[in-house]
Design a protein around this motif. Structure first.
Motif, mmCIF file in Angstrom:
data_model
loop_
_atom_site.group_PDB
_atom_site.id
_atom_site.type_symbol
_atom_site.label_atom_id
_atom_site.label_comp_id
_atom_site.label_asym_id
_atom_site.label_seq_id
_atom_site.Cartn_x
_atom_site.Cartn_y
_atom_site.Cartn_z
ATOM 1 N N THR A 1 57.162 69.050 17.639
ATOM 2 C CA THR A 1 56.535 68.803 18.390
ATOM 3 C C THR A 1 57.224 68.771 20.395
ATOM 4 N N ASP A 2 56.860 68.677 21.383
ATOM 5 C CA ASP A 2 57.855 68.874 22.613
ATOM 6 C C ASP A 2 57.055 66.953 23.337
ATOM 7 N N ARG A 3 58.130 66.342 23.857
ATOM 8 C CA ARG A 3 57.713 64.910 24.479
ATOM 9 C C ARG A 3 56.471 64.752 24.673
ATOM 10 N N ALA A 4 56.207 65.928 25.904
ATOM 11 C CA ALA A 4 54.707 65.581 26.441
ATOM 12 C C ALA A 4 53.501 65.363 25.442
ATOM 13 N N ASN A 5 53.249 65.985 24.678
ATOM 14 C CA ASN A 5 52.269 66.081 22.967
ATOM 15 C C ASN A 5 52.925 64.672 22.250
ATOM 16 N N ALA A 6 53.981 64.507 22.336
ATOM 17 C CA ALA A 6 54.566 63.177 21.727
ATOM 18 C C ALA A 6 53.922 61.952 22.252
ATOM 19 N N ALA B 1 60.020 55.138 28.373
ATOM 20 C CA ALA B 1 60.810 54.201 28.447
ATOM 21 C C ALA B 1 62.306 55.530 27.566
ATOM 22 N N GLU B 2 62.066 54.486 26.290
ATOM 23 C CA GLU B 2 62.976 55.764 25.415
ATOM 24 C C GLU B 2 63.235 56.707 25.172
ATOM 25 N N GLY B 3 62.371 57.225 25.486
ATOM 26 C CA GLY B 3 61.722 58.444 24.959
ATOM 27 C C GLY B 3 62.019 59.336 22.853
ATOM 28 N N SER C 1 59.956 70.185 26.611
ATOM 29 C CA SER C 1 59.249 71.211 26.528
ATOM 30 C C SER C 1 59.465 72.594 26.331
ATOM 31 N N ALA C 2 60.098 72.932 27.479
ATOM 32 C CA ALA C 2 61.171 74.436 27.250
ATOM 33 C C ALA C 2 62.471 74.323 26.028
ATOM 34 N N HIS C 3 62.284 75.264 25.387
ATOM 35 C CA HIS C 3 62.969 74.231 23.635
ATOM 36 C C HIS C 3 62.241 75.446 23.399
ATOM 37 N N ILE C 4 63.893 76.342 22.447
ATOM 38 C CA ILE C 4 63.112 77.135 21.147
ATOM 39 C C ILE C 4 63.136 76.269 20.037
ATOM 40 N N GLY D 1 66.653 68.458 28.131
ATOM 41 C CA GLY D 1 66.749 66.508 28.250
ATOM 42 C C GLY D 1 66.380 65.656 29.459
ATOM 43 N N ARG D 2 65.087 66.162 30.535
ATOM 44 C CA ARG D 2 64.802 65.282 31.296
ATOM 45 C C ARG D 2 63.861 65.004 31.426
#
Ligand code: G3P
Length: 487
Positions: free
Chosen positions: A174-179, A188-190, A213-216, A288-289
């Motif tokens: 998944t991506d960080r936004a959905n997570a 904070a820790e990602g 989110s932008a990732h293959i 990564g940001r």
């Protein structure tokens, strides 16, 4: 680049859409297929994971039929957020339903966790209150009712499920936004939060790998409707994707989406624990940001207009808004659309709507205007808290049907006391997912190129005198306080 395009999937609660987006940012073709939804008990809302996949596959097939010559360079996914499912890692079969973001079945579980004193810590870690909307308590319910050995289970939001299906069951990600919407992710820790996993009874082994989110994420494999080998190059929640499509790239930039309800999002420089009534989330993550954002959701926005029109014996919402414009102000009348309780920033499920401040001078036009103004006051209340907590403010894009009404958007600008910029990206969520996927595969070089694709109209500047604005906000604030008298 003629003939090349990104295929964006926008998997929403009621429809799955597929949209082909050209290098110029235009929609070449689109198609959608309905997704069934069921309500097995009062407050329960479910969907079927295979039906979501079938609807997505149908939408893709229909879309590609409309533009057979197009060369697809990558896929992007935007999706309904918080809805969650589990499936068997070995067979790929869903275990139980997709529990929808709308489902309230875990209200008691949330209450118990609140009463046990967990809420402040959960908010500090995830930016989200203990509410059945978020995934964590739904996951606990699924594991209790449909669980297997941890090593056999995949937990996933809808993007994760689609990546699994599109990659032939080879990638669980998944991506960080959905997570960030699951309530299991430490903002904070990602990363997935071990303490929260323990609290909600989740073995971290069951959770997807988390990426930008932008990732293959994977290459398509055995998906049926698509050839093998296409890069699946973005995943992001739908609201976040819409914000991205507006190129809200500077800190403080935000969007207000007007529809049945309204949602307000503003980007942040860094993670901030949300003030009361607001959530913090990851808007997207690139290279990564993560970009963080505040979010506030209002339950009743433009849906108050047909109700008010009917109450006043008017034949349409257009007639209501025309009538509203015939008076300079509401004459002291306020209408609070708390018909299903109040959402952000008040979150009062027991509040009920009211019309107050009536006198013998009050005319239907004053009530019509009070309904129109309620749309603006509500986003203003959310935005004021966000701007104060963030300490900065940026460009505000407005979208959704009511953003086409100049009178309503002038009220929004007036009560915010800030300009607003109408955005005309049709299919904003799909476009946002396409832009992220295009970024990941180099179809577009950078954010500047994406910014040039945003369809903005001239901004609408505030023009209401300060004393008038303050007086009206004062009347509205008193009316909000009165809504709780109804219980
Ligand atoms: O399916 P939509 O477009 O109503 O979006 C659902 C939201 O993502 C829920 O948070």
């Amino acid at each position: 680049m003629t003939g090349k395009a990104i295929l964006a999937i926008d998997e929403g609660t009621t429809n799955s859409k597929a949209v082909l987006v050209s290098h110029a940012g235009d929609i070449i073709a689109s198609a959608s297929a309905p997704v069934p939804i069921s309500h097995p008990k009062s407050g329960w809302v479910e969907q079927d994971a295979e039906a979501i996949w079938q609807a997505t596959a149908t939408a893709i097939a229909e879309c590609l039929k409309k533009a057979p010559e197009t060369e697809i360079v990558a896929l992007g996914i935007s999706n309904q957020r918080e809805s969650i499912l589990i499936w068997d890692r070995n067979t790929g079969r869903p275990l139980g339903p997709v529990i929808s973001w709308q489902c309230r079945r875990t209200a008691d579980a949330c209450r118990a966790l609140r009463e046990a004193g967990h809420e402040a810590d959960v908010i500090a870690r995830t930016g989200l209150p203990l509410d059945p909307m978020f995934s964590a308590t739904k996951v606990a319910w699924l594991l209790d009712n449909h669980g297997r050995a941890a090593r056999d289970i995949c937990i996933g939001t809808v993007d994760s499920w689609l990546i699994w299906k599109l990659s032939g069951g080879s990638v669980h990600a998944t991506d960080r936004a959905n997570a960030a919407r699951t309530q299991l992710f430490n903002l904070a820790e990602g990363c997935w939060d071990d303490d929260l996993c323990r609290l909600f009874g989740v073995d971290p082994e069951m959770l997807p790998s988390v990426f930008d989110s932008a990732h293959i994420f994977a290459a398509t494999k055995d998906a049926g409707v698509l050839p093998d080998g296409l890069p699946i190059a973005s995943a992001i929640g739908d609201s976040h994707a819409a914000l991205f499509s507006h190129a809200a790239f500077a800190t403080g930039d935000g969007k207000m989406t007007f529809g049945t309800g309204s949602s307000v999002m503003t980007t942040l420089a860094d993670y901030i624990v949300p003030p009361d009534g607001i959530t913090t989330t990851i808007a997207w993550s690139i290279a990564g940001r993560p970009t963080f954002a505040f979010e506030g959701n209002i339950l009743v926005s433009a849906s108050i207009f047909p109700w008010t029109a009917e109450l006043l014996g008017l034949e349409s919402v257009e007639a209501l808004l025309v009538l509203a414009e015939t008076v300079e102000d509401t004459g002291g009348v306020a209408l609070v659309p708390a018909h299903v309780g109040l959402g952000s920033p008040h979150w009062d499920a027991d509040a009920r709507g009211l019309v107050c401040g009536l006198s013998f001078a009050s005319r239907p036009a004053h009530i019509a205007r009070a309904a129109a103004e309620s749309l603006a006051f509500q986003v203003r209340d959310v935005y004021a808290i966000m701007a104060e907590a963030a300490g900065h403010a940026g460009r505000i894009s407005v979208d959704g049907g009511p953003s086409r009404n100049r009178f309503l958007m002038q009220l929004v600008a007036d009560y915010l006391d800030r300009p607003v910029t109408p955005c005309r990206n049709a299919e904003a969520s799909a476009i946002g997912a396409a832009h992220l996927a295009g970024l990941a595969v180099g179809f577009w070089p950078d954010l500047e190129a994406l910014s040039a694709l945003a369809r903005r109209e001239p901004e609408i500047a505030p023009s209401m005198p300060a004393d008038r604005r303050d007086r009206s906000i004062g009347e509205w604030t008193k009316a909000i306080a009165r809504t709780t008298f109804a219980v």
